[in-house]
Design a protein around this motif. Structure first.
Motif, PDB file in Angstrom:
ATOM      1  N   MET A   1       0.934  -1.259   0.061  1.00 52.26           N
ATOM      2  CA  MET A   1      -0.004   0.006  -0.034  1.00 52.26           C
ATOM      3  C   MET A   1       1.067   1.338  -0.053  1.00 52.26           C
ATOM      4  O   MET A   1       0.766   2.003  -0.878  1.00 52.26           O
ATOM      5  N   GLY A   2       1.899   1.219   1.086  1.00 52.40           N
ATOM      6  CA  GLY A   2       2.692   2.368   0.949  1.00 52.40           C
ATOM      7  C   GLY A   2       2.420   3.334   2.150  1.00 52.40           C
ATOM      8  O   GLY A   2       1.400   3.644   2.770  1.00 52.40           O
ATOM      9  N   ARG A   3       3.782   3.784   2.518  1.00 49.97           N
ATOM     10  CA  ARG A   3       3.687   4.728   3.524  1.00 49.97           C
ATOM     11  C   ARG A   3       2.835   6.194   3.408  1.00 49.97           C
ATOM     12  O   ARG A   3       2.216   6.936   4.082  1.00 49.97           O
ATOM     13  N   HIS A   4       2.528   6.529   2.032  1.00 50.46           N
ATOM     14  CA  HIS A   4       1.778   7.500   1.659  1.00 50.46           C
ATOM     15  C   HIS A   4       0.362   7.664   2.275  1.00 50.46           C
ATOM     16  O   HIS A   4      -0.167   8.482   2.409  1.00 50.46           O
ATOM     17  N   LEU A   5      -0.096   6.408   2.252  1.00 46.21           N
ATOM     18  CA  LEU A   5      -1.532   6.339   2.777  1.00 46.21           C
ATOM     19  C   LEU A   5      -1.424   6.737   4.250  1.00 46.21           C
ATOM     20  O   LEU A   5      -2.505   7.396   4.891  1.00 46.21           O
ATOM     21  N   VAL A   6      -0.482   6.346   4.971  1.00 49.61           N
ATOM     22  CA  VAL A   6      -0.410   6.705   6.582  1.00 49.61           C
ATOM     23  C   VAL A   6      -0.016   8.056   6.446  1.00 49.61           C
ATOM     24  O   VAL A   6      -0.348   8.870   7.447  1.00 49.61           O
ATOM     25  N   ASP A   7       1.156   8.459   5.847  1.00 50.23           N
ATOM     26  CA  ASP A   7       1.334  10.089   5.868  1.00 50.23           C
ATOM     27  C   ASP A   7       0.168  11.058   5.368  1.00 50.23           C
ATOM     28  O   ASP A   7       0.114  11.992   6.262  1.00 50.23           O
ATOM     29  N   ALA A   8      -0.839  10.520   4.475  1.00 49.54           N
ATOM     30  CA  ALA A   8      -1.885  11.177   4.158  1.00 49.54           C
ATOM     31  C   ALA A   8      -3.037  11.460   5.086  1.00 49.54           C
ATOM     32  O   ALA A   8      -3.944  12.277   5.094  1.00 49.54           O
ATOM     33  N   GLY A   9      -2.765  10.477   6.251  1.00 56.57           N
ATOM     34  CA  GLY A   9      -3.795  10.152   7.295  1.00 56.57           C
ATOM     35  C   GLY A   9      -4.942   9.319   7.014  1.00 56.57           C
ATOM     36  O   GLY A   9      -6.097   9.304   7.594  1.00 56.57           O
ATOM     37  N   VAL A  10      -4.790   8.672   5.538  1.00 52.89           N
ATOM     38  CA  VAL A  10      -6.079   7.704   5.188  1.00 52.89           C
ATOM     39  C   VAL A  10      -6.085   6.613   5.950  1.00 52.89           C
ATOM     40  O   VAL A  10      -7.249   6.117   6.534  1.00 52.89           O
ATOM     41  N   LEU A  11      -4.905   5.958   6.495  1.00 50.80           N
ATOM     42  CA  LEU A  11      -4.888   4.931   7.204  1.00 50.80           C
ATOM     43  C   LEU A  11      -3.895   5.080   8.457  1.00 50.80           C
ATOM     44  O   LEU A  11      -2.782   5.772   8.284  1.00 50.80           O
ATOM     45  N   GLN A  12      -4.289   4.432   9.569  1.00 52.91           N
ATOM     46  CA  GLN A  12      -3.508   4.906  10.723  1.00 52.91           C
ATOM     47  C   GLN A  12      -2.760   3.446  11.095  1.00 52.91           C
ATOM     48  O   GLN A  12      -3.254   2.479  10.778  1.00 52.91           O
ATOM     49  N   PRO A  13      -1.378   3.723  11.585  1.00 52.34           N
ATOM     50  CA  PRO A  13      -0.449   2.543  12.023  1.00 52.34           C
ATOM     51  C   PRO A  13      -1.466   1.750  12.945  1.00 52.34           C
ATOM     52  O   PRO A  13      -1.982   2.411  13.889  1.00 52.34           O
ATOM     53  N   GLY A  14      -1.482   0.510  12.997  1.00 57.42           N
ATOM     54  CA  GLY A  14      -2.361  -0.372  13.867  1.00 57.42           C
ATOM     55  C   GLY A  14      -3.773  -0.558  13.572  1.00 57.42           C
ATOM     56  O   GLY A  14      -4.490  -1.216  14.311  1.00 57.42           O
ATOM     57  N   GLN A  15      -4.438   0.238  12.627  1.00 58.56           N
ATOM     58  CA  GLN A  15      -5.640   0.206  12.081  1.00 58.56           C
ATOM     59  C   GLN A  15      -5.937  -1.417  11.724  1.00 58.56           C
ATOM     60  O   GLN A  15      -5.009  -2.039  11.022  1.00 58.56           O
ATOM     61  N   ALA A  16      -6.904  -1.908  12.185  1.00 57.23           N
ATOM     62  CA  ALA A  16      -7.637  -3.179  12.046  1.00 57.23           C
ATOM     63  C   ALA A  16      -7.843  -3.301  10.276  1.00 57.23           C
ATOM     64  O   ALA A  16      -8.767  -2.518  10.125  1.00 57.23           O
ATOM     65  N   LEU A  17      -7.476  -4.493   9.752  1.00 58.69           N
ATOM     66  CA  LEU A  17      -8.117  -4.979   8.330  1.00 58.69           C
ATOM     67  C   LEU A  17      -8.889  -6.012   8.455  1.00 58.69           C
ATOM     68  O   LEU A  17      -8.101  -6.959   9.244  1.00 58.69           O
ATOM     69  N   ILE A  18      -9.760  -6.325   7.773  1.00 52.29           N
ATOM     70  CA  ILE A  18     -10.228  -7.748   7.503  1.00 52.29           C
ATOM     71  C   ILE A  18     -10.785  -8.055   6.445  1.00 52.29           C
ATOM     72  O   ILE A  18     -11.201  -7.126   5.504  1.00 52.29           O
ATOM     73  N   TRP A  19     -10.854  -9.504   6.156  1.00 57.67           N
ATOM     74  CA  TRP A  19     -11.421  -9.792   4.711  1.00 57.67           C
ATOM     75  C   TRP A  19     -12.300 -11.029   5.165  1.00 57.67           C
ATOM     76  O   TRP A  19     -11.963 -12.165   5.792  1.00 57.67           O
ATOM     77  N   ASP A  20     -13.599 -10.743   5.110  1.00 57.05           N
ATOM     78  CA  ASP A  20     -14.617 -11.567   5.293  1.00 57.05           C
ATOM     79  C   ASP A  20     -14.840 -12.772   4.054  1.00 57.05           C
ATOM     80  O   ASP A  20     -15.101 -12.129   3.036  1.00 57.05           O
ATOM     81  N   ARG A  21     -14.762 -13.957   4.256  1.00 51.58           N
ATOM     82  CA  ARG A  21     -15.204 -14.858   3.529  1.00 51.58           C
ATOM     83  C   ARG A  21     -16.492 -15.718   3.880  1.00 51.58           C
ATOM     84  O   ARG A  21     -16.184 -16.971   4.409  1.00 51.58           O
ATOM     85  N   PRO A  22     -17.668 -15.051   4.018  1.00 51.17           N
ATOM     86  CA  PRO A  22     -18.865 -15.684   4.533  1.00 51.17           C
ATOM     87  C   PRO A  22     -19.267 -17.086   3.937  1.00 51.17           C
ATOM     88  O   PRO A  22     -19.536 -18.084   4.651  1.00 51.17           O
ATOM     89  N   GLN A  23     -18.858 -17.268   2.520  1.00 50.61           N
ATOM     90  CA  GLN A  23     -19.255 -18.609   1.986  1.00 50.61           C
ATOM     91  C   GLN A  23     -18.091 -19.844   2.592  1.00 50.61           C
ATOM     92  O   GLN A  23     -18.498 -20.978   2.461  1.00 50.61           O
ATOM     93  N   LEU A  24     -16.913 -19.334   3.010  1.00 48.99           N
ATOM     94  CA  LEU A  24     -16.019 -20.469   3.617  1.00 48.99           C
ATOM     95  C   LEU A  24     -16.219 -20.299   5.182  1.00 48.99           C
ATOM     96  O   LEU A  24     -15.546 -21.210   5.716  1.00 48.99           O
TER      97      LEU A  24
END
Length: 89
Positions: free
Chosen positions: A1-24
């Motif tokens: 993704m890149g540091r620029h997303l953190v620097d821009a304040g779009v994502l924060q260090p430590g921010q949780a991400l998930i990928w839901d796979r309900p069919q599985l």
């Protein structure tokens, strides 16, 4: 993704991400690093969302920008941050 997303304040260090796979019946978890990479809950840190998705699942081919989402929003990384990631504010 890149540091620029953190620097821009779009994502924060430590921010949780998930990928839901309900069919599985699975949900993959990760977090954003200081450098803007994705650190998988089960280990491994990846600069590309797609590589993180492939490693989380254990193979295959996935567009990580569409499968990962912040726990703060129901939309994918691409929907929320795609224009910032590609430099088109």
């Amino acid at each position: 993704m890149g540091r620029h997303l953190v620097d821009a304040g779009v994502l924060q260090p430590g921010q949780a991400l998930i990928w839901d796979r309900p069919q599985l019946g699975k949900t993959y978890s990760a977090s954003v690093t200081e450098q803007g990479a994705i650190h998988l809950e089960n280990g491994g840190t990846f600069s590309a969302p797609s590589t993180a998705a492939i490693k989380a699942f254990g193979g295959g081919s996935f567009d990580g920008w569409y499968v990962w989402r912040s726990t703060l929003t129901p939309a994918s990384l691409f929907t929320n941050f795609g224009c910032v990631a590609c430099g088109s504010f």
